[in-house]
Design a protein around this motif. Sequence first.
Motif, PDB file in Angstrom:
ATOM      1  N   GLU A  68      63.252  11.942  53.462  1.00  0.00           N
ATOM      2  CA  GLU A  68      63.665  12.419  52.148  1.00  0.00           C
ATOM      3  C   GLU A  68      63.050  13.788  51.855  1.00  0.00           C
ATOM      4  OE1 GLU A  68      62.311  10.011  48.907  1.00  0.00           O
ATOM      5  OE2 GLU A  68      60.220  10.165  49.459  1.00  0.00           O
ATOM      6  N   VAL A  70      61.238  15.779  49.211  1.00  0.00           N
ATOM      7  CA  VAL A  70      60.464  15.441  48.021  1.00  0.00           C
ATOM      8  C   VAL A  70      59.249  16.367  47.954  1.00  0.00           C
ATOM      9  CG1 VAL A  70      58.974  13.675  49.105  1.00  0.00           C
ATOM     10  CG2 VAL A  70      59.611  13.430  46.713  1.00  0.00           C
ATOM     11  N   ARG A  77      59.671   7.797  54.376  1.00  0.00           N
ATOM     12  CA  ARG A  77      59.256   6.688  53.513  1.00  0.00           C
ATOM     13  C   ARG A  77      59.954   5.436  53.995  1.00  0.00           C
ATOM     14  NH1 ARG A  77      63.566   5.302  50.406  1.00  0.00           N
ATOM     15  NH2 ARG A  77      64.925   6.955  49.582  1.00  0.00           N
ATOM     16  N   GLU A  95      50.416   4.468  40.612  1.00  0.00           N
ATOM     17  CA  GLU A  95      51.275   4.423  39.427  1.00  0.00           C
ATOM     18  C   GLU A  95      51.171   3.130  38.648  1.00  0.00           C
ATOM     19  OE1 GLU A  95      52.962   4.729  42.933  1.00  0.00           O
ATOM     20  OE2 GLU A  95      54.971   4.275  42.267  1.00  0.00           O
ATOM     21  N   LEU A 161      51.529  14.910  44.822  1.00  0.00           N
ATOM     22  CA  LEU A 161      51.614  13.443  44.764  1.00  0.00           C
ATOM     23  C   LEU A 161      52.395  12.996  43.535  1.00  0.00           C
ATOM     24  CD1 LEU A 161      50.787  10.694  45.952  1.00  0.00           C
ATOM     25  CD2 LEU A 161      48.726  10.800  44.539  1.00  0.00           C
ATOM     26  N   PHE A 162      52.212  13.714  42.416  1.00  0.00           N
ATOM     27  CA  PHE A 162      52.993  13.407  41.204  1.00  0.00           C
ATOM     28  C   PHE A 162      54.485  13.501  41.517  1.00  0.00           C
ATOM     29  CE2 PHE A 162      55.518  15.502  37.900  1.00  0.00           C
ATOM     30  CZ  PHE A 162      55.493  14.559  36.884  1.00  0.00           C
ATOM     31  N   ARG A 164      55.901  13.299  44.345  1.00  0.00           N
ATOM     32  CA  ARG A 164      56.287  12.288  45.316  1.00  0.00           C
ATOM     33  C   ARG A 164      56.449  10.919  44.663  1.00  0.00           C
ATOM     34  NH1 ARG A 164      53.737  11.130  51.180  1.00  0.00           N
ATOM     35  NH2 ARG A 164      55.728  10.547  52.079  1.00  0.00           N
ATOM     36  N   VAL A 165      55.488  10.583  43.793  1.00  0.00           N
ATOM     37  CA  VAL A 165      55.537   9.272  43.135  1.00  0.00           C
ATOM     38  C   VAL A 165      56.796   9.161  42.271  1.00  0.00           C
ATOM     39  CG1 VAL A 165      54.455   7.969  41.251  1.00  0.00           C
ATOM     40  CG2 VAL A 165      53.074   8.762  43.183  1.00  0.00           C
ATOM     41  N   PHE A 166      57.140  10.264  41.607  1.00  0.00           N
ATOM     42  CA  PHE A 166      58.304  10.222  40.721  1.00  0.00           C
ATOM     43  C   PHE A 166      59.589  10.609  41.454  1.00  0.00           C
ATOM     44  CE2 PHE A 166      54.875  10.160  37.749  1.00  0.00           C
ATOM     45  CZ  PHE A 166      55.338   9.361  36.726  1.00  0.00           C
ATOM     46  N   GLY A 167      59.496  10.818  42.768  1.00  0.00           N
ATOM     47  CA  GLY A 167      60.677  11.115  43.568  1.00  0.00           C
ATOM     48  C   GLY A 167      61.365  12.403  43.172  1.00  0.00           C
ATOM     49  N   LEU A 168      60.574  13.451  42.876  1.00  0.00           N
ATOM     50  CA  LEU A 168      61.146  14.730  42.461  1.00  0.00           C
ATOM     51  C   LEU A 168      61.130  15.705  43.639  1.00  0.00           C
ATOM     52  CD1 LEU A 168      59.125  15.072  39.141  1.00  0.00           C
ATOM     53  CD2 LEU A 168      61.505  14.289  39.373  1.00  0.00           C
TER      54      LEU A 168
ATOM     55  N   GLU C 120      62.031   4.311  40.724  1.00  0.00           N
ATOM     56  CA  GLU C 120      61.487   4.714  42.017  1.00  0.00           C
ATOM     57  C   GLU C 120      60.487   3.694  42.558  1.00  0.00           C
ATOM     58  OE1 GLU C 120      62.634   7.412  43.656  1.00  0.00           O
ATOM     59  OE2 GLU C 120      64.049   7.464  41.993  1.00  0.00           O
ATOM     60  N   ARG C 123      60.436   2.835  46.223  1.00  0.00           N
ATOM     61  CA  ARG C 123      60.195   3.867  47.246  1.00  0.00           C
ATOM     62  C   ARG C 123      58.749   3.796  47.703  1.00  0.00           C
ATOM     63  NH1 ARG C 123      59.708   8.143  44.999  1.00  0.00           N
ATOM     64  NH2 ARG C 123      59.461   9.571  46.710  1.00  0.00           N
ATOM     65  N   PHE C 124      58.534   3.179  48.848  1.00  0.00           N
ATOM     66  CA  PHE C 124      57.172   3.085  49.373  1.00  0.00           C
ATOM     67  C   PHE C 124      56.933   4.190  50.388  1.00  0.00           C
ATOM     68  CE2 PHE C 124      57.367  -1.040  47.484  1.00  0.00           C
ATOM     69  CZ  PHE C 124      56.050  -1.382  47.228  1.00  0.00           C
ATOM     70  N   PHE C 125      55.783   4.844  50.270  1.00  0.00           N
ATOM     71  CA  PHE C 125      55.424   5.849  51.276  1.00  0.00           C
ATOM     72  C   PHE C 125      53.928   5.773  51.523  1.00  0.00           C
ATOM     73  CE2 PHE C 125      55.603   7.781  47.072  1.00  0.00           C
ATOM     74  CZ  PHE C 125      54.351   8.358  46.958  1.00  0.00           C
TER      75      PHE C 125
END
Lengths: 200, 200, 250
Positions: A68, A70, A77, A95, A161-162, A164-168, C120, C123-125
């Motif tokens: 992905e 991101v 992932r 999160e 990381l923010f 990535r966590v929020f999938g932006l 989300e 979505r595991f990473f």
Amino acid sequence: MDRPLRLITSNPVDRLARTVEALLVVASQPLSVEELAAAADDDSERVETALGLLRERYREGRSGIVVEHVAGGWAFRAAREAAESCGRLFERPVERGLSAAALETLAVVAYLGPCTRPEIARLRGVAADSVVAGLLERGLIAEAGRGHDAGGAVRYRVTPLFERVFGLESLSALPRLDDLDGGEVDLRARLEAVAERRPA
Amino acid sequence: MDRPLRLITSNPVDRLARTVEALLVVASQPLSVEELAAAADDDSERVETALGLLRERYREGRSGIVVEHVAGGWAFRAAREAAESCGRLFERPVERGLSAAALETLAVVAYLGPCTRPEIARLRGVAADSVVAGLLERGLIAEAGRGHDAGGAVRYRVTPLFERVFGLESLSALPRLDDLDGGEVDLRARLEAVAERRPA
Amino acid sequence: MEVGELELDLDAFEGPFDLLLTLVLKQELEPADVDVAEIVLLFVERLAERGELDLDVCGEFLVLVAALLELKARGLFADESGDLDDLDAEEAAEELARRLAEYRRIREAAAWLAERLGAEGGRFFRVGPAPLAPSPERRLARQDAEQLAAAMRSLAAEPAALSLSHMALQFPPVSQFLDRFRALLTRRSRFDFDSEVARLSRPEQAVAFLALLELRKVGEVALAQAAPFAAIRVARADPLEEREWIARSA
């Protein structure tokens, strides 16, 4: 003239794709095309082509590993179909249990950042110290130098990381503040409903 | 009787293999068959079968990702053909020089031959633990068995990397210390004598 | 309908309106946490259910809500009341409205983030290094081997001696006696310290004694004394004993 020729014969895109696979599986954060090209000692355009192959191979429904875009880079992932299994084995402590205050603070820092603690407090109307400390500990925000004002308070920004966590893909993927209606529409609708029920 | 039937129909090995892929790409340490089975909510035998599929798919020459069985279980690693690229990814900027403490310690170990940490500390007059740890991490010194004394402290020697960094063909190419008493034993005795006289 | 008895069900508070006001005034409830718009809506809804307009009740409600809003506004802009005081009423109202609108949008953004987080969740990473990733290598530029020799010379350099020239007493160096006793022990396996230093001055005897202690410390000699103030017997150390001594010190 020599170099591209040599690359094409000895290093077809397929091989480059394998190198990119290898880089993504060992990396600890998303890698930009430039970072991938530098590590693979190849050019960005060919890396993009290789990423095209990998996007086809590693996608939802076809593979348990998904590539992905991101946080400004590319990363592997787990596929969503494996979420339940992943959830049994791994926590998502970053999160888990983000409070409303923490989300508001993240929103302030994401939209207006880098900004200082007093700036966050002024916008939210309450002291931000413990919330900021919590977000720092989770790695969702980080220090970004000091402000230019006399006190020179520490400024904060959101981290990769923010994103990535929020999938932006990047911070520009956040909705524009101007587009948010602030709930006025809902308020007005409820008031109108009350007015209609009222006897004239 | 119900359970295996349901699993076979709703969760073919192919899908289980995708789940195992997903678990391995998220894990930060090797996963045992039992851990994989528990996370996938499936049985160990079928997980072994799925791992068989993955070993076929993720192997040297075929993929940039290789699945490997190491102590503690299964994990993904980069293929060997990508080793150079991965090395570049993890490279740090070149450091220009060494601290005075590091140079002294290296000099002691290079000129006097394998030494223990207490010996180095005694000759330099300060504790050597963090310096020795740093040099070990950089690969400039390595363990060389244990001392002959009863305590049997670990002894350290300089490495081939040390010789490369200092441009020495071998240790016999170290600059001569003609102005000091010749010979290793005398040199050591002299350093010890000086160390004894050094104010604490 | 009594305004004070209006039952509220807010995020931060559940109970009658007058209890809420009491808690706010006693500073047990943060005005910033009170959703005033929700209170107004609840009041208007109750009012609509009754089907008649009670002006007294409405007036009382307006006063109470205005007080609550003022408390809340002061809380929000406590550190900047000066700024707002400088503005005329219209400007102040405009400024307050602008900031409140800004905050509302931030709250909307937070709601968007919360929704996104929910979506989300699947979505595991991996965060952090891969289990079999190569460890980062520290690289060092080419170094000059002369640095090693220099480091060695500085370790071998005699420490700066304390100057005793200002003192009447002259002390010979300890090394003089170290050399002398070592030479003695290559010829004889033992000697009597007292008779060896008998003809020396007091300061020289003291330094000789220090040298003896040094030799004992590094394990080169063994000392024996039959009784306090008896003669000190110095002997070459047994090699086995010597090793044990070094091991203990290590």
